[in-house]
Design a protein around this motif. Structure first.
Motif, PDB file in Angstrom:
ATOM      1  N   VAL A   1       0.610  -1.317   0.199  1.00 19.44           N
ATOM      2  CA  VAL A   1      -0.099  -0.204  -0.143  1.00 19.44           C
ATOM      3  C   VAL A   1       1.271   0.953   0.140  1.00 19.44           C
ATOM      4  CG1 VAL A   1      -1.955   1.412   1.271  1.00 19.44           C
ATOM      5  CG2 VAL A   1      -1.920  -0.930   1.139  1.00 19.44           C
ATOM      6  N   VAL A   2       1.654   1.174   0.704  1.00 19.06           N
ATOM      7  CA  VAL A   2       2.903   2.573   1.088  1.00 19.06           C
ATOM      8  C   VAL A   2       4.308   2.078   0.892  1.00 19.06           C
ATOM      9  CG1 VAL A   2       3.553   4.509   2.143  1.00 19.06           C
ATOM     10  CG2 VAL A   2       1.213   3.990   2.317  1.00 19.06           C
ATOM     11  N   ASP A   3       4.957   2.530  -0.383  1.00 16.79           N
ATOM     12  CA  ASP A   3       5.903   2.498  -0.217  1.00 16.79           C
ATOM     13  C   ASP A   3       7.189   3.392  -1.102  1.00 16.79           C
ATOM     14  OD1 ASP A   3       8.403   0.128  -0.187  1.00 16.79           O
ATOM     15  OD2 ASP A   3       8.916   0.677  -2.385  1.00 16.79           O
ATOM     16  N   ASN A   4       8.145   3.223  -1.373  1.00 18.33           N
ATOM     17  CA  ASN A   4       8.733   4.762  -1.377  1.00 18.33           C
ATOM     18  C   ASN A   4       8.725   4.908  -2.809  1.00 18.33           C
ATOM     19  OD1 ASN A   4       9.961   3.936   0.963  1.00 18.33           O
ATOM     20  ND2 ASN A   4      12.099   5.639   0.923  1.00 18.33           N
ATOM     21  N   LEU A   5       8.445   3.646  -3.638  1.00 16.51           N
ATOM     22  CA  LEU A   5       7.955   3.538  -5.023  1.00 16.51           C
ATOM     23  C   LEU A   5       7.049   2.509  -5.466  1.00 16.51           C
ATOM     24  CD1 LEU A   5      11.632   1.955  -6.246  1.00 16.51           C
ATOM     25  CD2 LEU A   5      10.683   4.074  -6.002  1.00 16.51           C
ATOM     26  N   THR A   6       5.772   3.602  -6.517  1.00 15.14           N
ATOM     27  CA  THR A   6       5.224   2.947  -6.672  1.00 15.14           C
ATOM     28  C   THR A   6       4.682   2.492  -8.020  1.00 15.14           C
ATOM     29  OG1 THR A   6       2.426   3.452  -7.155  1.00 15.14           O
ATOM     30  CG2 THR A   6       3.751   5.555  -7.260  1.00 15.14           C
TER      31      THR A   6
ATOM     32  N   GLY B   1       2.710   8.292   6.724  1.00 17.49           N
ATOM     33  CA  GLY B   1       1.332   9.367   7.072  1.00 17.49           C
ATOM     34  C   GLY B   1       0.268   9.275   6.199  1.00 17.49           C
ATOM     35  N   ALA B   2       0.751  10.672   5.034  1.00 13.04           N
ATOM     36  CA  ALA B   2      -0.345  10.779   4.567  1.00 13.04           C
ATOM     37  C   ALA B   2      -0.453   9.554   3.002  1.00 13.04           C
ATOM     38  CB  ALA B   2       0.964  12.386   3.462  1.00 13.04           C
ATOM     39  N   ALA B   3       0.126   8.917   3.010  1.00  6.81           N
ATOM     40  CA  ALA B   3      -0.128   7.903   1.697  1.00  6.81           C
ATOM     41  C   ALA B   3      -0.582   7.454   1.999  1.00  6.81           C
ATOM     42  CB  ALA B   3       1.335   7.628   1.163  1.00  6.81           C
ATOM     43  N   LEU B   4      -1.538   6.738   3.477  1.00  8.97           N
ATOM     44  CA  LEU B   4      -2.192   5.703   3.715  1.00  8.97           C
ATOM     45  C   LEU B   4      -3.602   5.444   3.260  1.00  8.97           C
ATOM     46  CD1 LEU B   4      -2.276   2.683   4.915  1.00  8.97           C
ATOM     47  CD2 LEU B   4      -2.717   3.368   7.142  1.00  8.97           C
ATOM     48  N   LEU B   5      -3.837   6.717   3.725  1.00 15.60           N
ATOM     49  CA  LEU B   5      -5.271   6.519   3.060  1.00 15.60           C
ATOM     50  C   LEU B   5      -5.489   6.395   1.267  1.00 15.60           C
ATOM     51  CD1 LEU B   5      -7.172   7.945   6.056  1.00 15.60           C
ATOM     52  CD2 LEU B   5      -7.244   5.710   5.889  1.00 15.60           C
ATOM     53  N   PRO B   6      -5.204   7.667   0.745  1.00 12.05           N
ATOM     54  CA  PRO B   6      -5.964   7.919   0.128  1.00 12.05           C
ATOM     55  C   PRO B   6      -5.350   5.990  -0.944  1.00 12.05           C
ATOM     56  CG  PRO B   6      -4.152   9.951   0.745  1.00 12.05           C
ATOM     57  CD  PRO B   6      -4.801   8.439   1.725  1.00 12.05           C
ATOM     58  N   ASN B   7      -3.979   6.552  -0.657  1.00 14.04           N
ATOM     59  CA  ASN B   7      -3.371   4.541  -1.735  1.00 14.04           C
ATOM     60  C   ASN B   7      -4.521   3.266  -1.431  1.00 14.04           C
ATOM     61  OD1 ASN B   7      -1.661   6.458  -2.450  1.00 14.04           O
ATOM     62  ND2 ASN B   7      -0.132   4.959  -1.333  1.00 14.04           N
ATOM     63  N   LEU B   8      -4.599   3.322   0.122  1.00 13.56           N
ATOM     64  CA  LEU B   8      -6.017   1.929   0.318  1.00 13.56           C
ATOM     65  C   LEU B   8      -7.193   2.243  -0.472  1.00 13.56           C
ATOM     66  CD1 LEU B   8      -5.784   1.868   4.444  1.00 13.56           C
ATOM     67  CD2 LEU B   8      -4.871   0.289   2.697  1.00 13.56           C
ATOM     68  N   ALA B   9      -7.883   3.477  -0.245  1.00 18.68           N
ATOM     69  CA  ALA B   9      -8.982   4.477  -1.658  1.00 18.68           C
ATOM     70  C   ALA B   9      -8.785   3.694  -3.189  1.00 18.68           C
ATOM     71  CB  ALA B   9      -9.277   5.580  -1.521  1.00 18.68           C
ATOM     72  N   ALA B  10      -7.287   4.482  -3.065  1.00 23.20           N
ATOM     73  CA  ALA B  10      -7.068   3.653  -4.655  1.00 23.20           C
ATOM     74  C   ALA B  10      -6.846   2.500  -5.057  1.00 23.20           C
ATOM     75  CB  ALA B  10      -5.478   4.669  -5.223  1.00 23.20           C
TER      76      ALA B  10
ATOM     77  N   ASP C   1       8.414   6.302   9.589  1.00 19.93           N
ATOM     78  CA  ASP C   1       7.289   6.182   8.170  1.00 19.93           C
ATOM     79  C   ASP C   1       6.885   4.962   8.041  1.00 19.93           C
ATOM     80  OD1 ASP C   1      10.110   4.879   9.194  1.00 19.93           O
ATOM     81  OD2 ASP C   1      10.587   3.841   6.992  1.00 19.93           O
ATOM     82  N   HIS C   2       6.970   3.753   9.530  1.00 20.08           N
ATOM     83  CA  HIS C   2       6.092   2.899   9.592  1.00 20.08           C
ATOM     84  C   HIS C   2       4.483   2.862  10.446  1.00 20.08           C
ATOM     85  CE1 HIS C   2       9.727   0.391   8.016  1.00 20.08           C
ATOM     86  NE2 HIS C   2       9.755   1.513   8.357  1.00 20.08           N
ATOM     87  N   THR C   3       5.012   4.178  11.388  1.00 14.33           N
ATOM     88  CA  THR C   3       3.797   4.043  12.264  1.00 14.33           C
ATOM     89  C   THR C   3       3.030   5.619  12.334  1.00 14.33           C
ATOM     90  OG1 THR C   3       5.512   5.447  13.557  1.00 14.33           O
ATOM     91  CG2 THR C   3       4.987   3.211  14.306  1.00 14.33           C
ATOM     92  N   GLY C   4       3.363   6.686  11.478  1.00 10.94           N
ATOM     93  CA  GLY C   4       2.517   7.578  11.397  1.00 10.94           C
ATOM     94  C   GLY C   4       1.150   7.716  11.118  1.00 10.94           C
ATOM     95  N   GLY C   5       0.853   6.059  10.002  1.00  8.64           N
ATOM     96  CA  GLY C   5      -0.333   6.311   9.048  1.00  8.64           C
ATOM     97  C   GLY C   5      -1.923   6.228  10.572  1.00  8.64           C
ATOM     98  N   LEU C   6      -1.307   5.603  12.084  1.00 13.04           N
ATOM     99  CA  LEU C   6      -2.479   5.417  12.245  1.00 13.04           C
ATOM    100  C   LEU C   6      -3.286   6.439  12.908  1.00 13.04           C
ATOM    101  CD1 LEU C   6      -2.963   2.622  14.661  1.00 13.04           C
ATOM    102  CD2 LEU C   6      -1.464   4.078  15.899  1.00 13.04           C
TER     103      LEU C   6
END
Ligand SMILES: [Fe+2]
Ligand SMILES: [Fe+2]
Length: 269
Positions: free
Chosen positions: A7-12, A40-49, A68-73
């Motif tokens: 779902v989240v990585d440095n590359l897509t 943090g910022a990428a989690l919800l938009p990427n899950l939705a996508a 960088d592993h906990t910021g999306g909580l």
């Protein structure tokens, strides 16, 4: 066989948000888990996508406390308050990286995510290797037993001498043979050896995640390959902090596939 969606990585691999971070959805016989939450910022938009409802993520495993592993909580907990969280002790402690000639860089779990841990009943601390659900194992703290060169510029304060050995780091091991890593600060040799010792009945075939080899010496890469060649692995799927040079080196020297993990990719293994 289990399914892994990065779902989240440095590359897509698709047109997803990128950040320095890692998050992966695991679908296995025991259910669905989110392994890490990105920065943090990428989690919800990427899950939705990716068509994964945030409300379907009731269980979160943290590999370790780095931001960088906990910021999306915080964002996830705002959408899905009924979370069960699995983490090794020490997740929220203050921590820094310090490079000579540079200002200390704070790596602590962000305040909003620490607040979202909220009710302690939500947090299950994993102090030792254990099976949390059928065929779902968490290592808890990973002992550095192999002599692997896995130190780093990590400290528990901005200026004090106390090193941070990332004792809160854990990995996820599935009974059908996949090992999932966040940053693998404890070292891949230590982690695989510990898993093989604690769960000798599991044949580990695949490793997914980051291996923190960005600044690894040629000697460390050589020793890691020497070790990995001896194991009966089938595939490595590596991203986040592994480093392009390390991935290329593994691709050149290992006899099984070494793939680049990027957000948007789905693996069944
Ligand atoms: Fe990381
Ligand atoms: Fe990390």
């Amino acid at each position: 066989m289990s399914k892994f969606t990065i779902v989240v990585d440095n590359l897509t691999a698709r047109d997803l948000a990128v950040e320095h971070g890692f998050a992966l959805v695991v679908d296995c016989a025991a259910g669905r888990f989110l392994f890490d939450t990105g920065a943090g910022a990428a989690l919800l938009p990427n899950l939705a996508a990716l068509g994964i409802p945030a409300g379907s993520l009731r269980r979160v495993i943290f590999s370790h406390g780095h931001f960088d592993h906990t910021g999306g909580l915080a964002a996830l907990a705002a959408v899905e308050p009924e979370l069960q969280i699995y983490a090794a002790p020490g997740l929220t402690c203050r921590r820094y990286s310090r490079h000579p000639g540079q200002k200390p860089y704070e790596l602590t779990m962000p305040v909003a995510s620490r607040q979202a841990l909220g009710n302690p009943a939500r947090l299950q601390e994993i102090a030792t290797f254990q099976e949390i659900l059928p065929q779902v194992f968490l290592t808890g703290p990973i002992p550095r037993i192999s002599g692997e060169d896995c130190g780093g510029p990590f400290f528990l304060s901005e200026s004090g001498p106390e090193q941070d050995f990332l004792s809160d780091e854990q990995a996820l091991l599935l009974g059908d043979g996949t090992l999932v890593q966040g940053c693998c600060h404890s070292g891949i040799i230590n982690t695989l050896e510990y898993c093989r010792r604690c769960a000798p009945q599991i044949r580990i075939r695949t490793v997914i995640g980051g291996l923190h080899l960005l600044h690894a010496s040629p000697e460390r890469l050589r020793r890691t390959v020497e070790y990995l060649q001896k194991l009966d692995l089938q595939e490595l799927i590596l991203g986040h902090c592994t480093g392009a040079a390390a991935i290329e080196y593994f691709q050149e020297h290992l006899h099984y596939p070494v793939r680049l993990a990027r957000s948007g990719e789905i693996y069944e293994c």
